[in-house]
Write an enzyme that holds these catalytic residues in place. Structure first.
Site, mmCIF file in Angstrom:
data_model
loop_
_atom_site.group_PDB
_atom_site.id
_atom_site.type_symbol
_atom_site.label_atom_id
_atom_site.label_comp_id
_atom_site.label_asym_id
_atom_site.label_seq_id
_atom_site.Cartn_x
_atom_site.Cartn_y
_atom_site.Cartn_z
ATOM 1 N N LEU A 172 5.520 33.480 -16.630
ATOM 2 C CA LEU A 172 6.238 33.717 -18.013
ATOM 3 C C LEU A 172 6.295 32.681 -18.801
ATOM 4 C CD1 LEU A 172 9.305 35.114 -15.970
ATOM 5 C CD2 LEU A 172 7.198 36.427 -16.885
ATOM 6 N N TYR A 215 10.012 18.561 -5.752
ATOM 7 C CA TYR A 215 11.013 19.472 -6.231
ATOM 8 C C TYR A 215 12.408 19.114 -5.699
ATOM 9 C CZ TYR A 215 6.961 22.446 -7.703
ATOM 10 O OH TYR A 215 5.818 23.004 -8.172
ATOM 11 N N ASP A 223 4.726 28.040 -2.011
ATOM 12 C CA ASP A 223 4.130 26.886 -2.351
ATOM 13 C C ASP A 223 5.342 26.001 -2.897
ATOM 14 O OD1 ASP A 223 1.816 25.479 -4.100
ATOM 15 O OD2 ASP A 223 3.658 25.563 -5.402
ATOM 16 N N GLN A 264 -4.766 25.246 -8.956
ATOM 17 C CA GLN A 264 -3.564 25.963 -9.367
ATOM 18 C C GLN A 264 -3.194 25.162 -10.992
ATOM 19 O OE1 GLN A 264 1.212 25.797 -8.588
ATOM 20 N NE2 GLN A 264 -0.126 25.467 -6.886
#
Length: 306
Positions: A203, A56, A51, A170
């Site tokens: 996390l 990015y 993904d 998502q």
């Protein structure tokens, strides 16, 4: 590696997916050759979900992934990317241009999943009237197979699920040891609608790995530290003793089809792969985590009072 069926798509996906942000160096320097080797090792290790997003590292993540998937490896993965993103208008033309540019960087003629990126950035009406129809046209043209939407805002995601026009949602950092509020309403709704679910940042944006993202506000970090103090019973290894239980917490949740984690090196990848053996927290431990923070958000939704 464990696998599951990704909602209404019917595709068999690995429970662990490879998140694309670190691959482009978003969180620090990432050697391009090491990233390519790591992607190959991830595929060999059973990961079949990658993904990414055009935002990015300004497309560098997509470019590196496209390069690594040459030579037939593209057909071995469920490839997901996103359209438009922060600071952009999500209009029809912008959406189509974004997807076309992503296809070029990824060196492919179609992606398996195309998600609307950070949907909270633009009005719901704009996305429904312009962005979504553009993606549906691209699906008709064979350039994308399925359509998803991403945001940390759970009520907003639920609104999109209720439209009945999305195959996947998502969210990130909303089913973790310190904020598991996705389980209360969103996950049951997605399951009833047979919508695929991905979670990024299990996390908690680095909080549970003792390396909080620099953009997190001081009050969020302070509250996270307070909550983590109650989780000492889960720390079985040090340093960073909450990483393994946090990963297992998300990976073992049956209605989260894919847990996305970033890795820029093979060493980190191998550690993540070790948690993909189907073993979650002990039932008593999981129950204790739920009791500690039931209904207590760490990350606010858009409509919450300031």
């Amino acid at each position: 590696m464990e696998y599951t069926i990704f909602g209404k798509t019917g595709v068999r996906v690995s429970k662990l997916g490879l998140g694309g942000a670190p691959l482009g160096g978003v969180f620090g320097a990432a050697d391009e050759l090491e990233v390519e080797k790591m992607i190959h090792e991830a595929i060999d290790g059973g990961i079949n979900v990658i993904d990414t997003a055009p935002s990015y590292a300004e497309g560098e993540s997509e470019r590196r992934i496209g390069k690594a998937l040459r030579g037939g490896k593209r057909e071995q993965v469920f490839l997901a990317t996103k359209a438009v993103g922060p600071g952009q208008r999500f209009g029809r033309e912008e959406t189509i241009r974004s997807v076309e540019d992503s296809l070029a960087r990824l060196r492919t003629d179609r992606v398996d999943l195309l998600q609307i990126h950070d949907a909270e950035q633009r009005p719901f009406e704009e996305i429904v009237e312009e962005t979504l129809p553009a993606l549906e046209k691209l699906r008709e043209d064979g350039k994308i197979r399925w359509i998803g939407v991403s945001t940390r805002d759970l009520p907003l995601l639920m609104g999109y699920i209720r439209l009945g026009r999305f195959d996947c949602v998502q969210f990130y950092a909303r089913y973790t040891l310190i904020d598991h509020t996705a389980k209360d309403d969103l996950l049951p709704l997605a399951s009833d609608a047979n919508v695929g679910v991905m979670q990024g940042s299990p996390l908690g944006m680095g909080l549970l790995a003792d390396v909080p993202a620099p953009f997190l506000k001081a009050d969020v970090k302070e509250e996270a530290e307070r909550r983590m103090a109650f989780l000492r019973f889960l720390r079985k290894t040090e340093p960073h003793g909450l990483v393994e239980p946090a990963m297992r917490f998300s990976l073992s949740r049956p209605d989260i089809h894919v847990t996305l984690t970033g890795a820029a090196t093979r060493e980190v990848l191998r550690a993540n792969l070790a948690y993909c053996d189907g073993r979650g927290l002990e039932p008593a431990e999981e129950g204790r985590v739920f009791d500690l923070f039931q209904g207590k958000k760490l990350f606010a939704d858009r409509g919450d009072a300031k």
